[in-house]
Design a protein around this motif. Sequence first.
Motif, short mmCIF file in Angstrom:
data_model
loop_
_atom_site.label_atom_id
_atom_site.label_comp_id
_atom_site.label_asym_id
_atom_site.label_seq_id
_atom_site.Cartn_x
_atom_site.Cartn_y
_atom_site.Cartn_z
N ALA B 223 -5.73 8.47 -0.39
CA ALA B 223 -5.16 8.73 0.86
C ALA B 223 -5.01 6.72 2.30
O ALA B 223 -4.52 6.95 2.48
CB ALA B 223 -6.63 9.31 2.23
N LYS B 224 -6.59 6.02 1.55
CA LYS B 224 -6.51 4.85 1.65
C LYS B 224 -5.01 3.84 1.48
O LYS B 224 -3.68 3.73 2.06
CB LYS B 224 -7.48 3.95 2.03
CG LYS B 224 -7.75 3.02 2.30
CD LYS B 224 -8.82 2.09 2.09
CE LYS B 224 -9.04 0.62 2.85
NZ LYS B 224 -10.31 0.28 2.27
N LEU B 225 -4.70 4.17 0.00
CA LEU B 225 -3.69 3.50 -0.54
C LEU B 225 -2.76 4.54 -1.73
O LEU B 225 -3.17 4.78 -3.03
CB LEU B 225 -5.30 2.74 -1.29
CG LEU B 225 -4.15 1.13 -1.68
CD1 LEU B 225 -3.70 0.26 -0.84
CD2 LEU B 225 -4.76 0.04 -2.95
N PRO B 226 -2.20 4.89 -1.39
CA PRO B 226 -1.46 6.16 -1.53
C PRO B 226 -1.10 6.11 -2.98
O PRO B 226 0.00 4.16 -2.87
CB PRO B 226 -0.18 6.38 -1.24
CG PRO B 226 -0.72 6.18 0.24
CD PRO B 226 -1.44 5.21 0.21
N THR B 228 1.80 5.36 -6.78
CA THR B 228 3.05 5.90 -6.99
C THR B 228 2.93 6.19 -9.41
O THR B 228 2.74 5.00 -9.22
CB THR B 228 4.12 5.37 -6.45
OG1 THR B 228 4.34 4.02 -6.39
CG2 THR B 228 3.96 5.39 -4.85
N TYR B 255 0.62 -6.93 -1.87
CA TYR B 255 -0.45 -6.81 -2.33
C TYR B 255 -0.61 -8.09 -2.48
O TYR B 255 -0.81 -8.20 -3.92
CB TYR B 255 -0.86 -5.66 -3.45
CG TYR B 255 -0.18 -4.68 -3.81
CD1 TYR B 255 -0.82 -3.92 -3.17
CD2 TYR B 255 0.83 -3.92 -4.54
CE1 TYR B 255 -0.80 -2.11 -3.02
CE2 TYR B 255 2.12 -2.81 -4.48
CZ TYR B 255 0.62 -1.88 -3.71
OH TYR B 255 1.03 -0.71 -3.86
N SER B 348 0.52 1.13 -8.49
CA SER B 348 1.49 1.28 -8.53
C SER B 348 1.91 1.28 -10.32
O SER B 348 1.68 -0.17 -10.71
CB SER B 348 2.71 0.03 -7.59
OG SER B 348 3.41 0.46 -8.05
#
Lengths: 477, 389
Positions: B223-226, B228, B255, B348
């Motif tokens: 939730a804090k750092l979705p 991908t 980042y 990511s």
Amino acid sequence: MWALPADRQTFLDILGRQSLPHLKGILDPGRSHLLESSAELLLLWASEPVSSPPGLPNGEQLPDAIMVRPHQMREFIAWITTVAGGYRPFTAFVRIIDPECAEHALESKAPNLGKLEDAVAALIIAEALTLSGAQRSVSGLSLLPCESTYSYSFARALALSYVHGGKDPIAAPFGLARKLTRQPPRRLGDELLSTPLKVLSGLAAGSTVTERSSGVTPFIWETCRELQSEREVKRSWRLLTDTGLVPQQLLGELRGPREHRVKAFERILQSPSGLDPLTASFLAGLLADQIGPGSFEHIDLLLPYLNQYPTALLWYGLCAGLHPDSEVQQIGNCLGRRLLRDLLTADPILSRPKYDIAVSELEVHLDREEPLEFRTASQNYIAVELLPGVPAYMKWPMTTEPVLAPSKGMSTSGRQGELPLQSSFVEQGGGSSSAERQEAISDLTRAVERIKLILKGPPDNSDAIDKGVDNKRRKKH
Amino acid sequence: MTDTWWVKQGQLDSHQKKIFALSIKNDYLVKGPPGSGKTNLLLLRGKQLIGSNIPDIVVVVHTRTLQEFIRSGAPNYGIPASKIVTFRKLATDLLYRVGASVTLPSNFDTSRDVLVDALQAQIAAGRIQQEFSCVLVDEAQDFLPAEIEVLRALGGRFFGVADSRQKIYKGQDSIKQLENAVKTVELPFHYRNGHNICIVADGLAKFPTTEPTLLATSKYPEAKLPSTVDPLPFSTLDEQCDELLTRLDTQVKAYPGEFIGIACPRGEDLAIVVDRLRNSPFAGQLVVQTSDEGYEAFDPQRSICVCKLHSAKGLEFRAFHILAAEGLKKFPMQRELTFMGVTRAKTSLCIYHSGDLPSYLEGALSKLNPNTPVIGIEELLDADEEDEF
């Protein structure tokens, strides 16, 4: 607390370690009624001063603080710096306070910033970064530049409960200290700093400060409150999007992957928004925070926009620090934590001062043609006590450039209306009564007469000075 | 703020704390999924030993890139960088010291056999004996059984960390052998990989059905750092590089202070990518780790690491880019290699390709959109045109 109503002679006796007879009159006031004493001075000790046992020389019985009426403050300081040359600056050893501060001392509480610790630390770091010029990085920032900020002094005043009713108690003394020590013009002027500090003090006070009285927009207030209580922007966002100047979907982008948030941030900041400068600066700081909420690690993103939004970094710090799980204390190898340690260090009014000089005495020392010299702890900085326990660190020694005398309206504490100590002081009669002036003139006249008598008359003892005078006279004859 | 290295009690979960509490007088193997904190626990063990006046330890890793990566974090644990070495370096130094240097063949697998045979001979002859109070081994699944045997002989105590699912080199699996010889402790949770990355990794792994998935055991703050995962098809490698540079520009801002990884399965593709990067605005931020160009120390000021996919083993990156991913098909144990590569990314992951991806990777990526409706005839075929009637 122990108190002794006193006059100047009594105080001089204590200073000369002849305190025994006078200390018999010492009282534990318990409550504040003693502060209403009609005595010229009220000498205050945190604990009962004890006289030395018989046969031993008297130890130092200096009080921790001396309460003086506001209208006598400047004249008293001028007097004490003259008669107590062995204690220079005098306020490095004993605090000189007004009755308001004395009441504060009675209600002494431990320094406390409540839930605003992280916000305070972040705001201080943000101000230091904004002022630090081209090389802006948290890792390159040391403690002193942070503690030299206006925000630091304000935060210390906040922690020590000097901030009430949305008023800034350090504005006047901070400005005076800067002027006296000839500091260069500040990159962040008072008007730019005042709004974030209003928000900070408003949040500290709960709901007692209203939007109308503070001049801060509802969007900024609500956003800060939401960040603090709900960790994210929700309802307050509508206060902004209802203006039609910011798209509603921007909030959705700020909830997506970080790369998307960065793109949204850059898109918004690069296009003119039509928002007023304050809201636009706040939005820039808020959007930077929303990239990594509470992390305070996206400072670099804001740097290109600081000319456009000079307070954006301050707002970024405030927003980042308001998150309940803010990481501000850990950044820069725990720089935030170190700042909070110093901000929350206990420094009761009734204790020995820890700084170089109080601003009220600084005014007496420096506001004259030949400034008095005094020692500071550092060769590069001076720590000026603005209010008891509230320091401001400034570059020192001062430059040789001329400095304007403090304006009439500028006071040392915001509570007292002191005037310059030179001829105008007497002429305008703002600081002392005519009876006091007359008494001082009589003292001086008596002293001059006595010196004349010594020089003219035969030696009545055999001390070296008189012998010397006598020898000279004999040679002359 | 980077979370790769952690040294505070509050950063350990209860399972990790139990491992830290294991006696220093016994041998252990710690197993756990990627990102479960195995390497950190290994270094904490080293710190504990040094702090307990047992300074003669060695941390052994399989690849030079991993050696440099762990050395970059070693100061956090007070472990001298010189105590972190590759097996090859350790072995050749020991053989040199006893006057039994060997000439290693160029073939990687053969050279491993030659080296371990030579060591075993010297140990059998008593010329090499116990050299360390404790040997700590990272990524133990990548060592041959004979190599593990030698390492155990070199140390009074053995402490290894491993994950069989990440074994990417040919040869016998040493984990079963170790499990029979030393006490094994499991770490159930991992913290590295975002949920989307877990989904792809789970689609790649050949788990026994009883094994929990990475997604089920993830403690990543989604939730804090979705997270991908982006599959990115392009016509050429050059176009892949264009997209990479665009994405890097955003990622270094998103980042700050975090490592970003770039890897290719094949060396020839990597050379082209390195060339493009060296002529880009990111040239000053690169750490290039290849056998051709040598290895360099990781540096927080240079946060973009470029290496072959095999060399990324044991490393972790906030954002990870695999370019020319069609090259995966050229390698043995490619599915394991792909699993290892995918699990290097924390938040990511970008997979660029100009040819077809391996089918198992296509299948794994399809798990990202499980509810895609089956397309009907309207989408499958063009509508009939009127003039046909």
